[in-house]
Design a protein around this motif. Structure first.
Motif, PDB file in Angstrom:
ATOM      1  N   GLN A  72      49.713  26.054  -9.749  1.00 20.46           N
ATOM      2  CA  GLN A  72      48.371  27.119 -10.494  1.00 20.46           C
ATOM      3  C   GLN A  72      47.261  26.415  -9.714  1.00 20.46           C
ATOM      4  O   GLN A  72      46.126  27.023  -8.892  1.00 20.46           O
ATOM      5  N   ASP A  75      47.313  27.414  -5.929  1.00 19.35           N
ATOM      6  CA  ASP A  75      46.969  28.741  -5.844  1.00 19.35           C
ATOM      7  C   ASP A  75      45.285  29.003  -5.943  1.00 19.35           C
ATOM      8  O   ASP A  75      44.532  29.655  -5.075  1.00 19.35           O
ATOM      9  N   GLN A  76      44.588  28.184  -6.852  1.00 20.59           N
ATOM     10  CA  GLN A  76      43.269  28.226  -7.132  1.00 20.59           C
ATOM     11  C   GLN A  76      42.341  27.808  -5.948  1.00 20.59           C
ATOM     12  O   GLN A  76      41.403  28.273  -5.569  1.00 20.59           O
ATOM     13  N   TYR A  78      43.451  27.758  -2.981  1.00 21.20           N
ATOM     14  CA  TYR A  78      43.664  28.610  -1.678  1.00 21.20           C
ATOM     15  C   TYR A  78      42.693  29.989  -1.868  1.00 21.20           C
ATOM     16  O   TYR A  78      41.866  30.402  -1.017  1.00 21.20           O
ATOM     17  N   GLU A  79      42.572  30.242  -3.180  1.00 22.09           N
ATOM     18  CA  GLU A  79      41.800  31.325  -3.520  1.00 22.09           C
ATOM     19  C   GLU A  79      40.238  31.097  -3.356  1.00 22.09           C
ATOM     20  O   GLU A  79      39.349  31.825  -2.763  1.00 22.09           O
ATOM     21  N   ASP A  80      39.846  29.677  -3.476  1.00 22.00           N
ATOM     22  CA  ASP A  80      38.447  29.276  -3.394  1.00 22.00           C
ATOM     23  C   ASP A  80      38.259  29.226  -1.890  1.00 22.00           C
ATOM     24  O   ASP A  80      37.101  29.729  -1.306  1.00 22.00           O
ATOM     25  N   GLN A  82      39.803  30.804   0.519  1.00 16.01           N
ATOM     26  CA  GLN A  82      39.652  32.370   1.032  1.00 16.01           C
ATOM     27  C   GLN A  82      38.378  33.231   0.630  1.00 16.01           C
ATOM     28  O   GLN A  82      37.579  33.605   1.493  1.00 16.01           O
ATOM     29  N   ALA A  83      37.751  32.852  -0.627  1.00 19.08           N
ATOM     30  CA  ALA A  83      36.504  33.335  -0.924  1.00 19.08           C
ATOM     31  C   ALA A  83      35.478  32.929  -0.131  1.00 19.08           C
ATOM     32  O   ALA A  83      34.263  33.688  -0.016  1.00 19.08           O
ATOM     33  N   TYR A  93      45.557  27.275   6.302  1.00 13.93           N
ATOM     34  CA  TYR A  93      46.189  28.157   5.396  1.00 13.93           C
ATOM     35  C   TYR A  93      47.096  26.921   4.667  1.00 13.93           C
ATOM     36  O   TYR A  93      48.038  27.142   3.782  1.00 13.93           O
ATOM     37  N   TYR A 116      49.960  28.877   2.864  1.00 14.77           N
ATOM     38  CA  TYR A 116      49.499  30.324   2.465  1.00 14.77           C
ATOM     39  C   TYR A 116      49.517  31.270   3.612  1.00 14.77           C
ATOM     40  O   TYR A 116      49.163  32.385   3.227  1.00 14.77           O
TER      41      TYR A 116
END
Length: 178
Positions: A72, A75-76, A78-80, A82-83, A93, A116
């Motif tokens: 988790q 994933d968080q 990576y999302e940060d 990406q954002a 990645y 990712y």
């Protein structure tokens, strides 16, 4: 406490079958009637199952909880990234995450990495730096020859430190092989 299916049915539960078989054979050799043999064998199966499931559950729950929280966190991160628009090259990645799980006198340091990228495999090395709350280096390690398929997330390392840490931070570098 979160329950996982692996806690209730694992390869270790084959021990229950062995113990029930021993009890069954012992009851037959003891000359007991059919009803007593079946009732006692069933009761012993339940007792052996619960006696084995409790320690397996405690051990499995901790390791699966660590794995779940680490993934988790990957994933968080990576999302940060990406954002914030920080995904430019293949190495961007590749995400690494370090988790510290405190015990009584030491901390369990767990390192996970994930690729990712949708199509490219990462092959290279990942260097991880761990610092305590006073920015002193606690842990520096290079993982060479790391191969991560697209979408793969895996545990790189698990180690212990007796260095006192109430908070920590980490930094990593992913360097593809050329």
């Amino acid at each position: 406490m979160k329950l996982y299916p692996e806690m209730f049915l694992s390869p270790w539960h084959l021990i229950v079958l062995l113990m029930v078989l021993i009890a069954f054979i012992g009851l037959i050799m003891g000359g007991y009637d059919k009803k007593t043999v079946l009732r006692s064998t069933g009761l012993s199966a339940l007792i052996f199952y619960f006696m084995l499931t409790i320690p397996i559950g405690l051990i499995t729950q901790e390791s699966l909880y660590k794995e779940e929280t680490m993934i988790q966190s990957l994933d968080q991160r990576y999302e940060d990234k990406q954002a914030n628009g920080q995904l430019h090259g293949t190495q961007d990645y590749v995400i690494a995450y370090v988790g510290a799980y405190k015990n009584e006198d030491d901390a369990d340091i767990v390192v996970y990495a994930g690729n990712y990228h949708a199509t490219q495999t990462f092959s290279g090395h990942i260097r991880v730096y761990l610092y305590d709350s006073e920015d002193e280096e606690v842990f520096i390690k290079t993982y060479e020859g790391v191969t991560l398929e697209p979408g793969e997330k895996k545990k790189l390392d698990s180690t212990f430190t007796s260095h006192p840490m109430t908070t920590y931070r980490f930094h990593y570098e992913a360097q593809p092989e050329v």
